[in-house]
Design a protein around this motif. Structure first.
Motif, PDB file in Angstrom:
ATOM      1  N   THR A  69      44.376 -19.330 -25.159  1.00 33.39           N
ATOM      2  CA  THR A  69      43.658 -19.631 -26.401  1.00 33.39           C
ATOM      3  C   THR A  69      42.145 -19.554 -26.224  1.00 33.39           C
ATOM      4  O   THR A  69      41.407 -19.510 -27.211  1.00 33.39           O
ATOM      5  N   ILE A  70      41.681 -19.546 -24.978  1.00 31.48           N
ATOM      6  CA  ILE A  70      40.238 -19.603 -24.699  1.00 31.48           C
ATOM      7  C   ILE A  70      39.750 -18.457 -23.826  1.00 31.48           C
ATOM      8  O   ILE A  70      38.834 -17.722 -24.182  1.00 31.48           O
ATOM      9  N   GLU A  71      40.360 -18.298 -22.665  1.00 35.19           N
ATOM     10  CA  GLU A  71      39.782 -17.471 -21.615  1.00 35.19           C
ATOM     11  C   GLU A  71      39.506 -16.010 -21.968  1.00 35.19           C
ATOM     12  O   GLU A  71      38.494 -15.467 -21.548  1.00 35.19           O
ATOM     13  N   VAL A  74      35.824 -15.358 -23.303  1.00 41.51           N
ATOM     14  CA  VAL A  74      34.621 -15.890 -22.638  1.00 41.51           C
ATOM     15  C   VAL A  74      33.961 -14.755 -21.852  1.00 41.51           C
ATOM     16  O   VAL A  74      34.525 -14.288 -20.863  1.00 41.51           O
ATOM     17  N   ILE A  85      34.008 -22.196 -20.331  1.00 38.78           N
ATOM     18  CA  ILE A  85      35.416 -22.442 -20.670  1.00 38.78           C
ATOM     19  C   ILE A  85      35.607 -23.894 -21.094  1.00 38.78           C
ATOM     20  O   ILE A  85      36.273 -24.191 -22.088  1.00 38.78           O
ATOM     21  N   ILE A  88      33.920 -24.578 -24.585  1.00 38.77           N
ATOM     22  CA  ILE A  88      34.754 -24.109 -25.700  1.00 38.77           C
ATOM     23  C   ILE A  88      35.971 -25.016 -25.857  1.00 38.77           C
ATOM     24  O   ILE A  88      36.342 -25.397 -26.971  1.00 38.77           O
ATOM     25  N   TRP A  89      36.592 -25.362 -24.736  1.00 34.94           N
ATOM     26  CA  TRP A  89      37.760 -26.258 -24.744  1.00 34.94           C
ATOM     27  C   TRP A  89      37.446 -27.563 -25.467  1.00 34.94           C
ATOM     28  O   TRP A  89      38.281 -28.090 -26.207  1.00 34.94           O
ATOM     29  N   SER A  92      37.749 -26.674 -29.049  1.00 38.44           N
ATOM     30  CA  SER A  92      39.080 -26.178 -29.398  1.00 38.44           C
ATOM     31  C   SER A  92      40.090 -27.308 -29.531  1.00 38.44           C
ATOM     32  O   SER A  92      40.990 -27.257 -30.370  1.00 38.44           O
ATOM     33  N   ASP A  96      42.153 -26.477 -32.681  1.00 37.16           N
ATOM     34  CA  ASP A  96      43.218 -25.509 -32.431  1.00 37.16           C
ATOM     35  C   ASP A  96      44.536 -26.225 -32.141  1.00 37.16           C
ATOM     36  O   ASP A  96      44.708 -26.806 -31.073  1.00 37.16           O
ATOM     37  N   LEU A  99      46.368 -25.295 -28.732  1.00 30.60           N
ATOM     38  CA  LEU A  99      45.834 -25.955 -27.541  1.00 30.60           C
ATOM     39  C   LEU A  99      46.160 -27.444 -27.549  1.00 30.60           C
ATOM     40  O   LEU A  99      46.591 -28.008 -26.538  1.00 30.60           O
ATOM     41  N   TRP A 208      31.975 -21.873 -29.533  1.00 32.77           N
ATOM     42  CA  TRP A 208      33.161 -22.128 -30.364  1.00 32.77           C
ATOM     43  C   TRP A 208      33.094 -21.339 -31.670  1.00 32.77           C
ATOM     44  O   TRP A 208      34.094 -20.766 -32.114  1.00 32.77           O
ATOM     45  N   LEU A 211      33.964 -17.786 -30.944  1.00 39.71           N
ATOM     46  CA  LEU A 211      35.401 -17.658 -30.726  1.00 39.71           C
ATOM     47  C   LEU A 211      36.148 -17.669 -32.061  1.00 39.71           C
ATOM     48  O   LEU A 211      37.061 -16.875 -32.285  1.00 39.71           O
TER      49      LEU A 211
END
Length: 221
Positions: A69-71, A74, A85, A88-89, A92, A96, A99, A208, A211
């Motif tokens: 969902t992230i990597e 990036v 990472i 953003i997490w 997220s 999200d 996640l 974010w 993304l």
């Protein structure tokens, strides 16, 4: 004709995964009935069991989808990538459901008969890969043990998001993540690198937003 069928199958699987994530996120594993998932996805039971053996199989898939969902989105490398990472997490997890559900199920898994540490191990290996690049680029102090640091960051983030969930429904998780790196970076980054790493709530929000725009563009395609 095979290609359109395959494309529909992929879309159906994605619908099921997203719907299941939303239901698992809202109700937990025990409360996430198959009928709720089917209703949310708008598909038949036959479609679900074509792709997944049962609810536990579906939950495992959600648990293991966290990294994806992230990597892939990036663009940075090395130590900055590791920081990015986690930044953003931190956003997220507020927005999200895929996640969030993966995190929730990983924590609840003992209640439905699992003891699967692979979601943590996958994150740790991913972080270690960032650190390997950082070491090759001369960004890390000599004493840093890559595997130990990667596992520590996974553990710190796990505890931090649980704490933030209780305190603020994770609204303050970006601030906590930035503070974590303010504490860690001076001890792991070389002096030259320390001045180049971007670590702020503003960067977290910007990453974010980027993304989110990327995901919207993918949906439009």
């Amino acid at each position: 004709m095979a290609a359109p069928k395959q494309e529909r199958a992929v879309q159906t699987r994605e619908q099921l995964l997203r719907a299941a994530a939303e239901v698992f996120d809202e109700y937990g594993y025990a409360g996430a009935g198959i009928n709720k998932i089917l209703q949310r996805a708008g598909v038949t039971a036959g479609a679900l069991y074509f792709h997944f053996k049962n609810k536990q199989d579906l939950a495992l898939e959600v648990m293991h989808a966290q990294r994806t969902t992230i990597e892939p989105h990036v663009p940075s490398t090395g130590l900055q990538r590791l920081v990015d990472i986690t930044l953003i997490w931190s956003h997220s997890l507020q927005a999200d459901p895929l996640l969030r559900a993966g995190v929730r199920l990983t924590g609840e898994q003992a209640s439905f008969g699992l003891q699967d540490a692979s979601p943590y191990a996958v994150w740790a290996r991913s972080f270690e890969e960032c650190l390997e690049v950082a070491r090759e680029s001369g960004e890390l102090r000599e004493h840093v043990e890559l595997g130990e640091l990667a596992e520590f960051v996974v553990g710190a983030c796990t505890g931090m998001q649980e704490y933030a969930q209780v305190v603020s429904k994770r609204a303050d998780l970006p601030r906590r993540t930035v503070n974590m790196w303010k504490l860690l970076l001076p001890g792991i980054a070389t002096d030259r690198t320390l001045g180049t790493i971007e670590n702020s709530q503003e960067r977290a929000k910007s990453l974010w937003t980027t993304l989110g725009a990327h995901d919207k563009g993918s949906e439009d395609d």
